[in-house]
Design a protein around this motif. Structure first.
Motif, PDB file in Angstrom:
ATOM      1  N   LYS A 153      34.861  48.723-103.913  1.00  0.00           N
ATOM      2  CA  LYS A 153      33.632  48.584-103.245  1.00  0.00           C
ATOM      3  C   LYS A 153      32.422  49.711-103.831  1.00  0.00           C
ATOM      4  O   LYS A 153      31.509  48.655-103.453  1.00  0.00           O
ATOM      5  N   HIS A 154      33.140  50.329-104.246  1.00  0.00           N
ATOM      6  CA  HIS A 154      31.895  50.571-105.321  1.00  0.00           C
ATOM      7  C   HIS A 154      32.009  50.089-106.849  1.00  0.00           C
ATOM      8  O   HIS A 154      30.410  49.920-107.817  1.00  0.00           O
ATOM      9  N   CYS A 155      32.500  48.276-107.224  1.00  0.00           N
ATOM     10  CA  CYS A 155      32.027  47.574-108.318  1.00  0.00           C
ATOM     11  C   CYS A 155      31.463  46.337-107.742  1.00  0.00           C
ATOM     12  O   CYS A 155      31.278  46.033-107.183  1.00  0.00           O
ATOM     13  N   SER A 171      41.080  32.984-101.148  1.00  0.00           N
ATOM     14  CA  SER A 171      40.917  34.402-102.555  1.00  0.00           C
ATOM     15  C   SER A 171      39.880  35.613-101.192  1.00  0.00           C
ATOM     16  O   SER A 171      39.791  35.138-100.181  1.00  0.00           O
ATOM     17  N   PRO A 172      40.329  36.598-101.286  1.00  0.00           N
ATOM     18  CA  PRO A 172      39.476  36.889-100.036  1.00  0.00           C
ATOM     19  C   PRO A 172      38.267  38.208-100.205  1.00  0.00           C
ATOM     20  O   PRO A 172      37.610  37.578-101.756  1.00  0.00           O
ATOM     21  N   GLN A 173      37.382  37.551 -99.533  1.00  0.00           N
ATOM     22  CA  GLN A 173      36.216  37.994 -99.697  1.00  0.00           C
ATOM     23  C   GLN A 173      35.596  39.542-100.199  1.00  0.00           C
ATOM     24  O   GLN A 173      35.894  40.176-100.043  1.00  0.00           O
ATOM     25  N   TYR A 174      35.075  39.644-101.278  1.00  0.00           N
ATOM     26  CA  TYR A 174      34.204  40.861-101.775  1.00  0.00           C
ATOM     27  C   TYR A 174      33.299  41.516-100.968  1.00  0.00           C
ATOM     28  O   TYR A 174      32.722  40.992-100.332  1.00  0.00           O
ATOM     29  N   MET A 175      33.036  43.053-100.460  1.00  0.00           N
ATOM     30  CA  MET A 175      31.898  43.413 -99.450  1.00  0.00           C
ATOM     31  C   MET A 175      30.818  43.405-100.435  1.00  0.00           C
ATOM     32  O   MET A 175      30.356  43.371 -99.919  1.00  0.00           O
ATOM     33  N   GLY A 176      30.874  44.145-102.091  1.00  0.00           N
ATOM     34  CA  GLY A 176      29.269  43.534-102.587  1.00  0.00           C
ATOM     35  C   GLY A 176      28.954  42.868-103.326  1.00  0.00           C
ATOM     36  O   GLY A 176      29.668  42.015-103.163  1.00  0.00           O
ATOM     37  N   LYS A 177      28.441  43.310-103.986  1.00  0.00           N
ATOM     38  CA  LYS A 177      28.061  41.955-105.204  1.00  0.00           C
ATOM     39  C   LYS A 177      28.669  41.848-105.770  1.00  0.00           C
ATOM     40  O   LYS A 177      30.107  41.891-106.347  1.00  0.00           O
TER      41      LYS A 177
END
Length: 488
Positions: free
Chosen positions: A176-178, A189-195
């Motif tokens: 989540k910090h990346c 594929s899973p969706q990412y929280m950040g950019k």
């Protein structure tokens, strides 16, 4: 220490380096790219061998891929301008705004694709280094030679605290910090929280060949894109839509290309592995829905008969070239848009007006007119949401976010100055000034002579006026002559 403990230690180390800004220094970034380039050149031959075995490439193809990898690292190194960056860094110190300032993501997490894995890793990694990010590369515990080489080069050439290769997926608390670089992304594929920078691996690539195209050139470009690298490239043409008026010529040139390139198509790698082939399902579709145009070894060109065939609407695997006839440009547009999805790339082979029309109405991440860039065929698909560039798959700006620094200069209104206007009549004057009419657009008023009317008037002046004047002069002369004859 357990594998889990080693992973946590490695991730904690790179996170600490990111927090202390290890890669922000310009000289540090230059040194890291220089060291990486030196190590890659030393292991270039090893990468060539690895790609021949693992990606079933010919030696010549592997040489091109490794050359492209080195050129990407070189370009990112040369993009760093120390004097310019130093001047920008001290802009505020000298009372100047830096309105286009951008700062790099602290942490980058790279999930590389397997095809030309070395290029896939180092094209993203070198761009991240240019920007000033610390990186984690996910290299699952595979026994392939490319993975071992990537690990070896990263350990030898790069700062071990700022750049880490791991053999299992990092936990969500770290991710989540990346900034995520996902080159393997699929619809499921899973969706990412950040950019994130996501390469749409399943995105189709189509070519439209109009009746105005130079058929010989179109066939060679399309054929090369599909047959190079065993048809594994993400930007190899999946479907060719050919105007029916030039279809016979196109197919004749295609058969000639198969004949001329037979030796290159049949060429196999030194370890005896065959070229990649289409999936069993696509092979069955070929048998059911197509007629074979020509074939050589595992390579095949087919003409799809039915528009209901899945071959016209999906990503093609291996050296299989799918062709279908169209009746017009609108027919091609309707067929491609029958599936509501943007294509990864559109290659148009046509004259300028037709190419413009196609690119205007076919949604595509990028359109290329009358050519297919060789650089595009190597590595992953370009990240969604950013311009596709043949020369660099990733650029520095993808790893950065805007963070301008602005000093009081020009017509900037300080909050305290506006606050002073509370009991002042100047605010009314400011409102009046802001309410000034907008400048005219320059368009003629309704009923005025426009471009068309002016053209008609000008044409009349050029063509009709001489005729009218000639008639008047002729009538006058005839009248005078008649008068003289009668009176005289």
């Amino acid at each position: 220490m357990t594998a889990s403990g080693q992973l946590d230690t490695a991730l904690a180390r790179v996170q600490s380096a990111a927090i202390d800004g290890r890669m922000r220094n310009t000289r540090t970034r230059q040194k890291q790219l220089s060291s990486l380039f030196k190590s890659l050149t030393e292991h270039a031959n090893s990468f060539v061998d690895a790609m021949q075995k693992e990606n079933n490439l010919s030696k010549e193809e592997a040489n091109i891929v490794v050359s492209a990898m080195l050129l990407e690292v070189r370009q990112h190194y040369e993009n760093i301008d120390f004097e310019k960056e130093l001047a920008q860094e001290y802009s505020v110190r000298w009372g100047k705004s830096w309105v286009d300032r951008r700062v790099a993501a602290r942490l980058v997490y790279i999930i590389p694709q397997d095809f030309t894995k070395g290029f896939s890793v180092f094209s993203a990694l070198s761009a991240a280094i240019e920007a000033g990010s610390c990186c984690v590369v996910e290299l699952l515990n595979l026994s392939d030679q490319s993975t071992a080489l990537i690990r070896k080069i990263m350990n030898a050439a790069l700062d071990k605290e700022a750049f880490v290769a791991i053999s299992s997926t990092a936990p969500g608390s770290f991710l989540k910090h990346c900034l995520m670089i996902d080159q393997m992304h699929q619809p499921s594929s899973p969706q990412y929280m950040g950019k994130s920078l996501i390469s749409k691996a399943s995105g189709r690539v189509v070519a439209v060949v109009d009746r105005t195209a130079k058929i010989d050139s179109a066939v060679k470009e399309i054929f090369a894109s599909r047959m190079q690298y065993g048809g594994q490239s993400h930007y190899a043409v999946d479907q060719v839509f050919i105007n029916e008026f030039v279809a016979d010529e196109f197919l004749a040139v295609m058969r000639e290309e198969f004949s001329v390139r037979a030796e290159a198509i049949d060429q196999t790698v030194n370890n005896g592995h065959a070229r990649p082939t289409p999936s069993k399902r696509q092979t069955k579709l070929v048998a059911d829905d197509c007629t074979i145009v020509d074939s050589q070894g595992n390579a095949e060109a087919v003409m799809v008969k039915l528009r209901s065939s899945q071959l016209l609407h999906e990503k093609i695997e291996g050296p299989l070239l799918v062709i279908h006839k169209i009746t017009s440009l609108d027919d091609a547009i309707d067929l491609i848009l029958s599936r509501d999805e943007q294509v990864n790339a559109l290659f148009t082979f046509a004259d300028g007006p037709e190419a413009k029309y196609l690119s205007q109405f076919i949604p595509s991440a990028v359109t290329f007119v009358n050519h297919i860039p060789a650089e595009l065929l190597i590595g992953s698909a370009g990240p969604v949401g950013y311009p596709v560039r043949p020369d660099l798959r990733y650029v520095r700006e993808m790893f950065e976010e805007p963070s301008p620094q602005i000093v009081p200069e020009g017509k900037i209104h300080a909050a305290s100055n506006v606050w002073k206007l509370r009991n002042s009549p100047r605010s009314a004057a400011i409102l009046a000034h802001a309410s000034r009419p907008l400048r005219p657009t320059g368009q003629a008023a309704a009923g005025a002579w426009g471009f068309f009317e002016t053209g008609v008037l000008l044409g009349a002046a050029v063509y009709l006026l001489p005729v009218i004047l000639g008639t008047i002069v002729g009538a006058t002369y005839t009248g005078i002559w008649t008068y003289r004859k009668v009176i005289g």
